[in-house]
Structures are given as structure tokens and as C-alpha cells.
Design an enzyme around this catalytic site. Sequence first.
Site, short mmCIF file in Angstrom:
data_model
loop_
_atom_site.label_atom_id
_atom_site.label_comp_id
_atom_site.label_asym_id
_atom_site.label_seq_id
_atom_site.Cartn_x
_atom_site.Cartn_y
_atom_site.Cartn_z
N THR A 107 56.14 -14.61 6.61
CA THR A 107 54.76 -14.10 6.61
C THR A 107 54.28 -13.86 8.03
O THR A 107 53.70 -12.82 8.35
CB THR A 107 53.82 -15.11 5.92
OG1 THR A 107 54.34 -15.41 4.63
CG2 THR A 107 52.42 -14.52 5.78
N THR A 108 54.55 -14.82 8.92
CA THR A 108 54.15 -14.68 10.32
C THR A 108 54.87 -13.52 10.98
O THR A 108 54.29 -12.80 11.80
CB THR A 108 54.44 -15.99 11.09
OG1 THR A 108 53.84 -17.08 10.39
CG2 THR A 108 53.91 -15.93 12.50
N TYR A 170 52.05 -12.34 -7.60
CA TYR A 170 51.32 -11.27 -8.29
C TYR A 170 51.78 -11.13 -9.73
O TYR A 170 51.06 -11.46 -10.66
CB TYR A 170 51.43 -9.93 -7.54
CG TYR A 170 50.55 -8.87 -8.15
CD1 TYR A 170 49.16 -8.96 -8.03
CD2 TYR A 170 51.08 -7.80 -8.86
CE1 TYR A 170 48.34 -8.02 -8.62
CE2 TYR A 170 50.26 -6.85 -9.45
CZ TYR A 170 48.90 -6.96 -9.32
OH TYR A 170 48.08 -6.04 -9.91
N TYR A 194 59.85 -22.14 -0.64
CA TYR A 194 58.54 -22.09 0.02
C TYR A 194 57.44 -22.09 -1.03
O TYR A 194 57.35 -21.17 -1.85
CB TYR A 194 58.49 -20.82 0.87
CG TYR A 194 57.23 -20.58 1.67
CD1 TYR A 194 56.30 -21.57 1.92
CD2 TYR A 194 56.99 -19.32 2.22
CE1 TYR A 194 55.16 -21.32 2.65
CE2 TYR A 194 55.85 -19.05 2.97
CZ TYR A 194 54.94 -20.06 3.18
OH TYR A 194 53.82 -19.80 3.92
N ARG A 199 48.86 -18.06 -1.35
CA ARG A 199 49.33 -16.68 -1.21
C ARG A 199 49.95 -16.14 -2.50
O ARG A 199 49.81 -14.96 -2.81
CB ARG A 199 50.35 -16.58 -0.07
CG ARG A 199 49.72 -16.69 1.31
CD ARG A 199 50.74 -16.41 2.41
NE ARG A 199 50.13 -16.50 3.73
CZ ARG A 199 49.55 -15.49 4.37
NH1 ARG A 199 49.48 -14.29 3.81
NH2 ARG A 199 49.05 -15.66 5.58
N LYS A 222 59.50 -26.04 1.89
CA LYS A 222 58.35 -25.85 2.78
C LYS A 222 57.12 -25.96 1.90
O LYS A 222 56.87 -25.09 1.06
CB LYS A 222 58.41 -24.48 3.47
CG LYS A 222 57.18 -24.22 4.36
CD LYS A 222 57.19 -22.82 4.96
CE LYS A 222 55.93 -22.58 5.80
NZ LYS A 222 55.87 -21.20 6.33
N ILE A 261 57.51 -26.23 9.57
CA ILE A 261 57.79 -24.81 9.77
C ILE A 261 56.47 -24.23 10.26
O ILE A 261 55.50 -24.14 9.50
CB ILE A 261 58.29 -24.13 8.49
CG1 ILE A 261 59.64 -24.75 8.09
CG2 ILE A 261 58.42 -22.62 8.70
CD1 ILE A 261 60.24 -24.19 6.81
#
Length: 365
Positions: A107-108, A170, A194, A199, A222, A261
Site C-alpha cells: 500500500t505504501t 470489495y 495481511y 482497507r 501482519k 512492518i
Amino acid sequence: MAALKGYGLCSMDSALQFPCPRRFEGYKRRSSKYVSPKAAVVPNFHLPMRSLEVKNRTNTDDIKALRVITAIKTPYLPDGRFDLEAYDDLVNIQIQNGAEGVIVGGTTGEGQLMSWDEHIMLIGHTVNCFGGSIKVIGNTGSNSTREAIHATEQGFAVGMHAALHINPYYGKTSIEGLIAHFQSVLHMGPTIIYNVPGRTGQDIPPRAIFKLSQSPNLAGVKECVGNKRVEEYTESGIVVWSGNDDECHDSRWDYGATGVISVTSNLVPGLMRKLMFEGRNSSLNSKLLPLMDWLFHEPNPIGVNTALAQLGVSRPVFRLPYVPLPLSKRLEFVKMVKEIGREHFVGEKDVQALDDDDFILIGRY
């Protein structure tokens, strides 16, 4: 057109003369009672595209031991393509300051804005240039199982040491679907799952993780739900990295997490290593909390992108829909850098607030 053997011709459209199965010789009407078919999930139905060569492979235990993993930022050129020179500098800084792993295209790193070609290329580039000095963990997850399988095959083929996988977002699925999704990729190599419900819109519950932990390739989780969840896993022997920078100190020293992380380590990798390696340090943690809060004032990676541009280590180029933080927040960052100490931050240039006109926003790239 001659009728097919055993078929008549339907009269509904004599011009098209479709074969009509109802006139099939010996045709018997099926029972009208509907019987639900049993679904069979066969994750390895196809032959896996994988190598069994193990000489230079990273095993799962190597990944489990990592304490500081940086979710590395992807910098851009003014036309929106990757700025590999700036990227290489960022990774080198991480290595020099003690980070043990990088998440590529997370994402980052804006993997969500990359084509898969860009994504796999960046993973391969990172392995080729830095794979001997730092563990390269490719974000090859997707809400499409088919894409996740394909990207993970490619990621391991170009040499990544482990994969990061998110649950389908989604278009959410059932818990059984989550398990089947992850099982479709776990057999390929070391894997970090993760969990970030903020999100994805869906929590990965402990019962799913406990089921998946039966795989020897599950390196760990994570986890972004909180420290009680971290503790639930660590007490059961499952490796956990905190996914929340502002909780990582307590996760590490009070709840059994292996490490973090981190987004913040893009900016202060040495201090984040100190936080994870040198024992409880409430003073340092308190000193970094305002920076962490600032970074997540808007959704990640807006804050870290803005900060790295202000530090002069990446160009002030944003791929839309991300836009820089406003001037008032940029001025806050300048003050924060001075309070923490410029020497702790990446780069060598003086921190600047930058003008709004300094930023380039790219919609097509």
C-alpha cells in the site's frame, strides 16, 4: 444443412435450423428435483509454475526472524514512471540503517496504482540489486485469486524471498472462501498474511489464521486489528508483525510481536530499529508518536509521500488519486523534523515546506 445424427431441427427459426435436443433418440426427461452440486476447491489443479531449487532460497524461518520490515515507498519521475535511482537510494538507506526486509509494491509503495508488469519488474529489480543484503517481500496479493496466483508465481520466479497477501477486498467472500484463497498461494513459498479491515472491509478471523497456520509456508501475520489480537496469535506460536506503527512498541514488548512492518521507517529507519531491538523504550516511543500521527492524518501513503519530498529524497511527484498534504501540515512536519533531529531522518538536504506549485500530479502514466 443436414440434421446432426440423433437430432431433429427446431422449428422456432427455420432459417437458422438449430439442432433440437428434445428429439434426441432415447432422450429421457430428467427429474425436476434440483440437487445442489458439491463444490470442490482444487488449488493445485494446474501444475504449479515453481522451482524446487533450494540452494539460494529463503526458508520460512528466515522470514519469521525479521523484526524491522519497511513498506518501502515507490518514487516517480515527472512523467509518472518509476524513479529507480531515487528508489535505489531509499533501499540503500534502509539497509545502512538496519532494516531487515522491504515490502515492495505494498500500500505504501502504491502497488494498487501499478500494472502487474510494473509490479513484477520492481520486485525483480529489488531482488537483483539488493537481494543479498535485505529480504525482499513482494506484495503479490489481489482480490482476484487468479491474479494472486499468477503474480505470486511470477514474484517467486524473479527471486522474491516471500509474498505478502491480503484478503479479497470489495468483492468480499466467506470465511471458507478466505481460507481457500490463501491456500491457493501458500504452497508457493514463504507467505505473510495481511489483515487490515479498515482497507478491505473484512476482518480475517483467528479461526481462519489457525487453519492456515497448518501450512509450513505461513511465515506469520501482519496484524492491524490491535494488540489483543496480536497476543492471541503469539500465545499460540504464530509470528506477528504489528501493522500499526503507533502500537508497535507495545506489540513488541508487551504482547509478543516479533516486530513491525512499518511506514515510519521510511523516514527514521534507525530509530525504528532501536524501538524493535533495544528493549522497552517508552521515551523514544513517545517522541515518535506525533510523527506517526502526522503520517496517518490522511490515508497512507499521502503523508509519507509528502514527507519524503520535503526531505529531498524523492521528487514531489504524485500519482493520482494521491495528493500532497496541505501547507499547514507540511509546516508541522518541518517543525517535527527539527524537534526529533534532522540527523535521524533519511537524506541529507534541509527539510523544506515546499510550495503547492512544486508538486506534480499525474493522472495518466
